[in-house]
Motif scaffolding. Structure first.
Motif, PDB file in Angstrom:
ATOM      1  N   ARG A 240       6.880   8.892 -52.070  1.00 17.02           N
ATOM      2  CA  ARG A 240       6.226   9.785 -53.049  1.00 17.02           C
ATOM      3  C   ARG A 240       6.956   9.747 -54.394  1.00 17.02           C
ATOM      4  NH1 ARG A 240       3.142  15.034 -51.809  1.00 17.02           N
ATOM      5  NH2 ARG A 240       3.641  15.091 -53.998  1.00 17.02           N
TER       6      ARG A 240
ATOM      7  N   ASP B  25      11.570   8.764 -45.631  1.00 21.55           N
ATOM      8  CA  ASP B  25      10.845   7.612 -46.184  1.00 21.55           C
ATOM      9  C   ASP B  25       9.621   8.077 -46.964  1.00 21.55           C
ATOM     10  OD1 ASP B  25      12.682   5.913 -45.053  1.00 21.55           O
ATOM     11  OD2 ASP B  25      11.403   5.345 -43.349  1.00 21.55           O
ATOM     12  N   TYR B  26       8.941   9.093 -46.417  1.00 16.65           N
ATOM     13  CA  TYR B  26       7.762   9.632 -47.098  1.00 16.65           C
ATOM     14  C   TYR B  26       8.140  10.202 -48.463  1.00 16.65           C
ATOM     15  CZ  TYR B  26       3.953  12.786 -48.257  1.00 16.65           C
ATOM     16  OH  TYR B  26       2.951  13.451 -48.912  1.00 16.65           O
ATOM     17  N   GLN B  27       9.225  10.963 -48.536  1.00 19.60           N
ATOM     18  CA  GLN B  27       9.652  11.547 -49.806  1.00 19.60           C
ATOM     19  C   GLN B  27      10.076  10.462 -50.792  1.00 19.60           C
ATOM     20  OE1 GLN B  27      12.544  14.372 -48.401  1.00 19.60           O
ATOM     21  NE2 GLN B  27      11.005  16.006 -48.185  1.00 19.60           N
TER      22      GLN B  27
ATOM     23  N   CYS C  62       6.026   0.585 -53.838  1.00 20.92           N
ATOM     24  CA  CYS C  62       5.727   1.140 -52.521  1.00 20.92           C
ATOM     25  C   CYS C  62       6.325   0.286 -51.418  1.00 20.92           C
ATOM     26  CB  CYS C  62       4.220   1.276 -52.324  1.00 20.92           C
ATOM     27  SG  CYS C  62       3.494   2.547 -53.374  1.00 20.92           S
TER      28      CYS C  62
ATOM     29  N   THR D 197       2.619   6.098 -40.007  1.00 20.62           N
ATOM     30  CA  THR D 197       3.393   7.334 -40.073  1.00 20.62           C
ATOM     31  C   THR D 197       4.817   6.981 -40.461  1.00 20.62           C
ATOM     32  OG1 THR D 197       3.864   7.191 -37.708  1.00 20.62           O
ATOM     33  CG2 THR D 197       1.963   8.511 -38.365  1.00 20.62           C
ATOM     34  N   LEU D 198       5.412   7.829 -41.272  1.00 24.99           N
ATOM     35  CA  LEU D 198       6.752   7.586 -41.788  1.00 24.99           C
ATOM     36  C   LEU D 198       7.645   8.775 -41.497  1.00 24.99           C
ATOM     37  CD1 LEU D 198       5.793   6.378 -45.375  1.00 24.99           C
ATOM     38  CD2 LEU D 198       6.454   4.937 -43.463  1.00 24.99           C
TER      39      LEU D 198
END
Length: 191
Positions: free
Chosen positions: A43, A38-40, A14, A33-34
């Motif tokens: 994940r 970056d979030y994908q 992470c 918040t990303l």
């Protein structure tokens, strides 16, 4: 790999996924918040870590299923000269002796006397050697053990070592050779 090690791997993945977040202090409320990319990525790494955890757990469970029963049988067979024919052992998920049952009384390994733990530890090493090769075993080196054993237990452990020596090479290093004088067919080398 333990759960803690897997968790550390997950955390490391992470942090690698979002290196800038690690350098920043979290905002009030602790929510970061990303950007969507970056979030994908985060994940995807989390899914990879979960898959890794699942595979490691499946392999560990398969190894336990494959080896726990044969190990338990070898433990009980080798321990008979010491504890009698009614001895039973419970082997935990890490293939360690968890408890010993004798005459209907089960005692956890940690609650046994120092001498009994040492004796079971030696028996467990000998049992593992026999698991590797049923007929020839593998060499087992015992270094100055059985210091916590009374004379009666020493005689019985000599029988255990004699029995194990029929299927594996047992090498004992000691400054107290009298502890092992009753091991049949033993060859002594003075250094």
């Amino acid at each position: 790999m333990t759960r803690t090690q897997v968790f550390v791997v997950v955390l490391a993945l992470c942090v690698i996924a979002v290196p800038d977040v690690d350098a920043q202090a979290p905002p009030p409320g602790g929510v970061v918040t990303l950007p969507i990319d970056d979030y994908q990525a985060l994940r995807a790494r989390a899914r990879a870590a979960a898959l890794l955890r699942n595979v490691v757990n499946e392999r560990r469970d398969a190894a336990h299923a494959r080896f726990s029963e044969p190990l338990r049988r070898h433990l009980e067979d080798l321990a008979q000269p010491l504890f009698g024919t009614g001895v039973r052992f419970d082997v935990d998920g890490g293939l360690r002796v968890a408890s010993r049952t004798l005459d209907g009384t089960t005692v956890s390994f940690d609650e046994l006397s120092m001498g009994a733990r040492e004796q079971i530890g030696i028996i467990a090493r000998l049992a593992c050697a026999m698991l590797v090769d049923e007929h020839d075993g593998v060499p087992v080196i015992i270094d100055d053990a059985l210091g916590h054993s009374d004379p009666d237990r020493l005689v019985k452990m000599n029988r255990v070592l004699t029995r194990a020596g029929e299927n594996a090479q047992v090498i004992v290093l000691t400054c107290s050779p009298e502890r092992y004088r009753d091991v049949e067919s033993a060859q002594t080398v003075a250094l």
